[in-house]
Design a protein around this motif. Structure first.
Motif, PDB file in Angstrom:
ATOM      1  N   LYS A 270       0.580   5.447   0.531  1.00  0.00           N
ATOM      2  CA  LYS A 270      -0.218   6.607   0.937  1.00  0.00           C
ATOM      3  C   LYS A 270       0.201   7.785   0.076  1.00  0.00           C
ATOM      4  O   LYS A 270       1.324   8.288   0.167  1.00  0.00           O
ATOM      5  CB  LYS A 270      -0.012   6.933   2.417  1.00  0.00           C
TER       6      LYS A 270
ATOM      7  N   ASP B 260      -9.539   3.150   0.731  1.00  0.00           N
ATOM      8  CA  ASP B 260     -10.529   3.818   1.570  1.00  0.00           C
ATOM      9  C   ASP B 260     -11.926   3.221   1.379  1.00  0.00           C
ATOM     10  O   ASP B 260     -12.701   3.094   2.334  1.00  0.00           O
ATOM     11  CB  ASP B 260     -10.557   5.319   1.253  1.00  0.00           C
TER      12      ASP B 260
ATOM     13  N   GLU C 283       0.835  -1.197   0.000  1.00  0.00           N
ATOM     14  CA  GLU C 283       0.000   0.000   0.000  1.00  0.00           C
ATOM     15  C   GLU C 283       0.872   1.251   0.000  1.00  0.00           C
ATOM     16  O   GLU C 283       1.918   1.291   0.656  1.00  0.00           O
ATOM     17  CB  GLU C 283      -0.928   0.002   1.220  1.00  0.00           C
TER      18      GLU C 283
ATOM     19  N   THR D  73      -6.755   8.413  -1.076  1.00  0.00           N
ATOM     20  CA  THR D  73      -5.710   8.653  -0.074  1.00  0.00           C
ATOM     21  C   THR D  73      -4.672   7.539  -0.069  1.00  0.00           C
ATOM     22  O   THR D  73      -3.475   7.803  -0.016  1.00  0.00           O
ATOM     23  CB  THR D  73      -6.335   8.766   1.332  1.00  0.00           C
ATOM     24  N   ILE D  74      -5.125   6.284  -0.128  1.00  0.00           N
ATOM     25  CA  ILE D  74      -4.223   5.133  -0.086  1.00  0.00           C
ATOM     26  C   ILE D  74      -4.498   4.241  -1.298  1.00  0.00           C
ATOM     27  O   ILE D  74      -5.642   3.878  -1.560  1.00  0.00           O
ATOM     28  CB  ILE D  74      -4.389   4.324   1.213  1.00  0.00           C
TER      29      ILE D  74
ATOM     30  N   ASP E 117      -2.136  13.160   2.231  1.00  0.00           N
ATOM     31  CA  ASP E 117      -2.574  13.372   3.605  1.00  0.00           C
ATOM     32  C   ASP E 117      -3.832  14.223   3.589  1.00  0.00           C
ATOM     33  O   ASP E 117      -4.095  14.973   2.651  1.00  0.00           O
ATOM     34  CB  ASP E 117      -1.484  14.070   4.422  1.00  0.00           C
TER      35      ASP E 117
END
Length: 522
Positions: free
Chosen positions: A409, A489, A407, A470-471, A412
């Motif tokens: 990211k 998400d 994963e 986001t991820i 933020d």
């Protein structure tokens, strides 16, 4: 009378001559003395520490303050004075005989006109640690002083395990281990209330060929279902990793009082095997009975058909008996774990791995930090733009078989990322910026650009409708030759590349070049 006056005049004249001669001799001697240019160097008393992948300044300044621009400044490793990390001479930094490993990473900062000749080192690696010598040379004087650099590397998360303690007594043996640290970290045990647990057993420290330290320690602790135990490995209060575990071993209860646990387990295994054998025999008998009934019914039907068609019953019976002896086998046997539903993110997440970035493959404008799992775009230098490659960094790991998930990211909640891309590439891909990042050239990636949105690296590039991401989850299936991207998400599939075929796959990621916000492996 005249004699007296004459004598006095002569005395005055002689005195004047003496004063004149003395003044004449004194003035040129003082003018010939050189200007005082002696000085000392001031450096930190203790070592200077920094994280791997970051920038650091090794402080060095003159006392009293001089303008150092006309002088010579030399920074070198104590073990290699002939190839300095930086050489300033004749009012400029000299390219030779500079050590090649520091080219493009060092500069003098602080203000030479104020007597400050600090060395700034960028993209620090573990190999940069050690003693550095600051030397300043003028025409009349020279001085040198040493600065020691330590490079901190954050290791892996502690792995905890529980085993039965010898002698029992309601205690278990809890082991904690972590690897990849520099310098030697501190290992601490704490209970659920945060109180430190003193352990009489010494911590075992081992170093690999790169100088990275692995630590391990064990602790006798009272077995518990609810009171967890924490193991923290740290370099400082800010740089640390922690693992937790419930110090308990599940054991099946003994069914018969007075029977040992080992005997009970053996009896239980034999009972289960007996039940399996009985079920298998029943299934075989039932299958044979059904097969016999089906065969008799089929033979009767065939006889009646043969009578109507004028065929001989014996020939038909032979055909039926041959069909009964034929056993159907599956066309393909799949190993455990290969049958994964790509639409189900929960199945895919079982294959999650810890990916480490290889900073040696990073573009010069990318800074790799935080245990080699974070990438950040930094401003490029003009000297690097002419030979620029694609702006990304590869992982240290490569995969040639199996199923792997990681994963990234990419954003933020408090920042707006303008561009990035993640994916995999085949080994020995062409890295010139003129080569498109497409599957034909060995790149399978998911990209984001604020103006273009989300898209994959096919030609043409189909857009992917996502409100916010986001991820990103990345799943590489070497058995199926597929690469899938997931919206973590919402736990949903974004896109799957098929026919991703190569002998070796390398994960890669790029923080983009439109902002300086980081993306990282989590």
């Amino acid at each position: 009378m005249f004699t007296t006056v004459g004598n006095r005049g002569t005395m005055h004249l002689g005195l004047c001559l003496r004063v004149l001669i003395l003044a004449t001799l004194t003035v040129p001697i003082r003018a010939a003395q050189p200007a005082q240019e002696t000085f000392t160097l001031t450096v930190p008393d203790g070592p200077t520490s920094t994280l791997s992948g970051s920038s650091v300044s090794l402080l060095c300044e003159l006392s009293p303050i001089f303008n150092v621009e006309p002088m010579e400044v030399r920074w070198y490793r104590s073990s290699n004075s002939h190839s300095p990390a930086l050489l300033y001479k004749d009012h400029k930094i000299q390219e030779a005989p500079m050590d090649p490993q520091y080219r493009g990473r060092v500069s003098l900062t602080g203000g030479m006109e104020r007597g400050i000749v600090s060395l700034t080192l960028e993209r620090v690696t573990l190999e940069d640690r050690g003693e550095y010598v600051c030397q300043v040379i003028s025409k009349q004087w020279y001085e040198k002083a040493s600065v020691f650099l330590t490079v901190n590397v954050t290791g892996s998360e502690p792995v905890l395990s529980v085993a039965e303690a010898r002698g029992g007594g309601g205690q278990v043996n809890v082991t904690c281990s972590s690897e990849g640290w520099s310098p030697q970290p501190k290992l601490t045990w704490r209970n659920k209330d945060g109180a430190e647990i003193r352990n009489g057993q010494g911590v075992l420290n081992t170093s690999d060929s790169h100088g990275l330290v692995s630590v391990s320690n064990w602790l006798l602790y009272a077995s518990s279902y609810s009171n967890w135990l924490a193991c923290t490995v740290s370099l400082s209060e800010e740089v640390k990793r922690e693992g937790r575990i419930l110090p308990h071993i599940y054991t099946a209860p003994t069914a018969v009082p007075g029977v040992s646990k080992e005997a009970f387990i053996v009896t239980l295994i034999l009972l289960v095997l007996s039940l399996v054998i009985i079920c298998a025999l029943c299934s075989v008998i039932l299958w044979k009975r059904r097969g016999s009934m089906w065969s008799s019914s089929q033979k009767s039907r065939n006889r009646s058909d043969q009578t109507e068609l004028g065929q001989r019953p014996a020939e038909t019976e032979n055909l039926i008996e041959g069909a009964e002896n034929t056993v159907q086998t599956p066309t393909e046997q799949r190993a455990a774990g290969k049958d994964v539903n790509l639409e189900d993110w929960h199945q895919v997440k079982r294959f999650k791995e810890n990916i480490i970035l290889d900073e040696k493959t990073a573009h010069p404008a990318i800074r790799v930090t935080q245990g080699k799992q974070r990438a950040q775009y930094v401003k490029e230098k003009d000297t690097e733009k002419s030979s620029r490659t694609h702006l990304h960094v590869f992982s240290k790991e490569s995969f040639s078989s199996g199923q792997h998930y990681w994963e990234v990211k990419v954003k933020d909640s408090s920042t707006e990322k303008l561009s990035w891309y993640v994916g995999v590439a085949r080994e020995n891909v062409e890295r010139r910026p003129t080569v498109p990042l497409t599957p034909q050239n060995g790149f399978w990636i998911l990209s984001y650009d604020k103006e273009k949105g989300f898209h994959v690296s096919t030609d043409p590039q189909p857009p992917i409708t996502v409100a916010e991401l986001t991820i990103v989850g990345v799943f590489l299936d070497c058995y199926r030759h597929t690469l899938s991207f997931y919206h973590v998400d919402t736990e949903s599939l974004l896109y799957t590349f098929t026919d991703v075929k190569t002998s070796n796959y390398f994960p890669l990621l790029s923080p983009g070049q439109r902002d300086k916000y980081t993306i990282r492996i989590i």
